[in-house]
Scaffold this active site. Structure first.
Site, PDB file in Angstrom:
ATOM      1  N   THR A  16     -32.827  60.908   2.243  1.00 26.80           N
ATOM      2  CA  THR A  16     -32.685  62.359   2.131  1.00 26.80           C
ATOM      3  C   THR A  16     -31.657  62.913   3.100  1.00 26.80           C
ATOM      4  O   THR A  16     -31.026  63.935   2.839  1.00 26.80           O
ATOM      5  CB  THR A  16     -34.057  63.023   2.375  1.00 26.80           C
ATOM      6  OG1 THR A  16     -34.926  62.565   1.356  1.00 26.80           O
ATOM      7  CG2 THR A  16     -33.992  64.525   2.334  1.00 26.80           C
ATOM      8  N   ASP A  97     -39.322  57.479   3.052  1.00 26.54           N
ATOM      9  CA  ASP A  97     -40.498  56.974   2.330  1.00 26.54           C
ATOM     10  C   ASP A  97     -40.934  55.592   2.817  1.00 26.54           C
ATOM     11  O   ASP A  97     -42.120  55.292   2.871  1.00 26.54           O
ATOM     12  CB  ASP A  97     -40.237  56.944   0.820  1.00 26.54           C
ATOM     13  CG  ASP A  97     -40.296  58.334   0.208  1.00 26.54           C
ATOM     14  OD1 ASP A  97     -40.790  59.263   0.881  1.00 26.54           O
ATOM     15  OD2 ASP A  97     -39.832  58.510  -0.936  1.00 26.54           O
TER      16      ASP A  97
HETATM   17  N1  DAS Z   1     -37.116  59.443  -1.417  1.00 27.63           N
HETATM   18  C1  DAS Z   1     -36.885  59.479  -0.031  1.00 27.63           C
HETATM   19  C2  DAS Z   1     -36.297  58.204   0.533  1.00 27.63           C
HETATM   20  O1  DAS Z   1     -35.116  57.910   0.373  1.00 27.63           O
HETATM   21  C3  DAS Z   1     -36.270  60.581   0.527  1.00 27.63           C
HETATM   22  C4  DAS Z   1     -36.374  60.592   2.032  1.00 27.63           C
HETATM   23  O2  DAS Z   1     -37.390  61.043   2.534  1.00 27.63           O
HETATM   24  O3  DAS Z   1     -35.438  60.144   2.660  1.00 27.63           O
HETATM   25  O4  DAS Z   1     -37.050  57.583   1.175  1.00 27.63           O
END
Ligand code: DAS
Length: 327
Positions: A16, A97
């Site tokens: 993100t 994540d």
């Molecule tokens: N989906 C997420 C990831 O890339 C986004 C984040 O929190 O960075 O892990």
């Protein structure tokens, strides 16, 4: 007198912090890993006062698509960078994540006393109030601090410094997503001002017996999550599909149903290494079955990482049980 700035390498892997969307109000449906790290740095000219930076975009993935092969590649590259004389510290940007798993993976395998700091963001780069640039600024400030040496891999999010072993994502979307439960933070960082309050309690980096050079492939290890009345035959399916190890996310202090016990016994007889963690968020586990290894206070997802690496290094039950206590 001219001050000499530390030389810090930033290794970007997506997430993100590099997320982009068309709308500044899109906090959830953006594309993670779309931007290169240079675009994050463009919002942060002040960061160059902290360190002489070099940057490398290792990959641009959303971390839900990360896997052990990617972590192995990233670890090898990180070890190469850290062994260079002209690098004082490393900052890795990643998706949140699975950041806690990557952080623990690195904590077990990197052979360095130099600072290594992971960071990311909860709001994409394109959104109002994105936390990515300030998280990156703080991560570089922590990496630039000599006090960060020999503390193992650190995770910096939302003004907080956490140990790779304890850090966990505990909120799905808010900025204060990461914490360490009852272990608490190792320190704080506000606008680049760093204050440590604790040392990690377990062995890491130079002190583990796990070496990357021994590892070409990681054996598959699965997690079986306990729930009342869960179908225990799924454990056998995991073994039939090739699992070399299984981590049970048990109830309470590591308990499970009689039906699961019966299946676990069969797995142990087949030579599959089984460990038990807890689906609770704190406390430790004990073994309620001979041969089942208690993961101490490691979460199921981190117990899986340790078990995978230990199996890849050819370790047996006696060592793995010790590692769960020490690492
Ligand atoms: N989906 C997420 C990831 O890339 C986004 C984040 O929190 O960075 O892990």
């Amino acid at each position: 007198m001219m001050s000499i700035k530390p030389k810090i390498q930033i290794l970007a892997s997506g997430g993100t912090i590099a997320g982009l969307a068309d709308s500044k109000l899109d906090f959830l449906g953006y594309t993670a890993g779309a931007a290169r790290v240079e675009e994050v740095l463009a919002a942060l000219p002040e960061i160059n006062d902290l360190a002489d930076l070099q940057v490398e975009n290792f990959c641009q993935v959303a971390s839900e698509n990360a896997n052990p092969a990617l972590w192995l590649g990233l670890t090898k590259r990180a070890n190469e960078i850290l062994s260079a004389d002209n690098v004082d510290a490393l900052v890795i940007t990643a998706g949140t994540d699975t950041m806690e798993e990557l952080a623990y993976f690195l904590n077990l395998l990197l052979k360095t006393s130099k600072p290594v700091v992971l960071t990311g963001a909860m709001r994409p780069l394109s959104a109002y109030g994105t936390d990515g640039p300030v998280n990156l600024y703080n991560a570089v400030a922590v990496a630039a601090t000599p006090e960060s040496q020999r503390r193992g891999v650190l995770l910096v999010m939302n003004d907080t410094i956490l140990s790779a072993r304890q850090a966990t994502k505990q909120d799905s979307f808010r900025l204060h997503s990461f914490g360490s439960g009852e272990f608490g933070p190792l320190g704080y960082v506000v606008a680049g001002q760093v204050r440590f309050v604790a040392w990690p309690g377990q062995q890491h980096t130079l002190d583990t017996e796990l070496y990357l050079t021994d590892i070409d492939n990681l054996p598959p290890v699965e997690i079986f999550y306990m729930a009342a009345g869960v179908d225990a035959r799924l454990l056998t399916a995991m073994a039939d599909l090739g699992a070399a190890g299984v981590v049970l996310a048990g109830f309470g202090n590591g308990t499970f149903s009689d039906a699961v016990k019966e299946q676990l016994q069969k797995l142990l007889e087949r030579g599959i290494i089984c460990a038990v963690a807890s689906r609770t968020q704190s406390g430790f586990t004990v073994s309620h079955l001979p041969g089942l290894l208690p993961s101490a206070d490691l979460s199921p997802q981190k117990a899986r990482i340790l078990l995978m690496l230990a199996l890849a290094c050819g370790k047996k039950n006696i060592d793995i049980e010790r590692y769960f206590r020490l690492y």
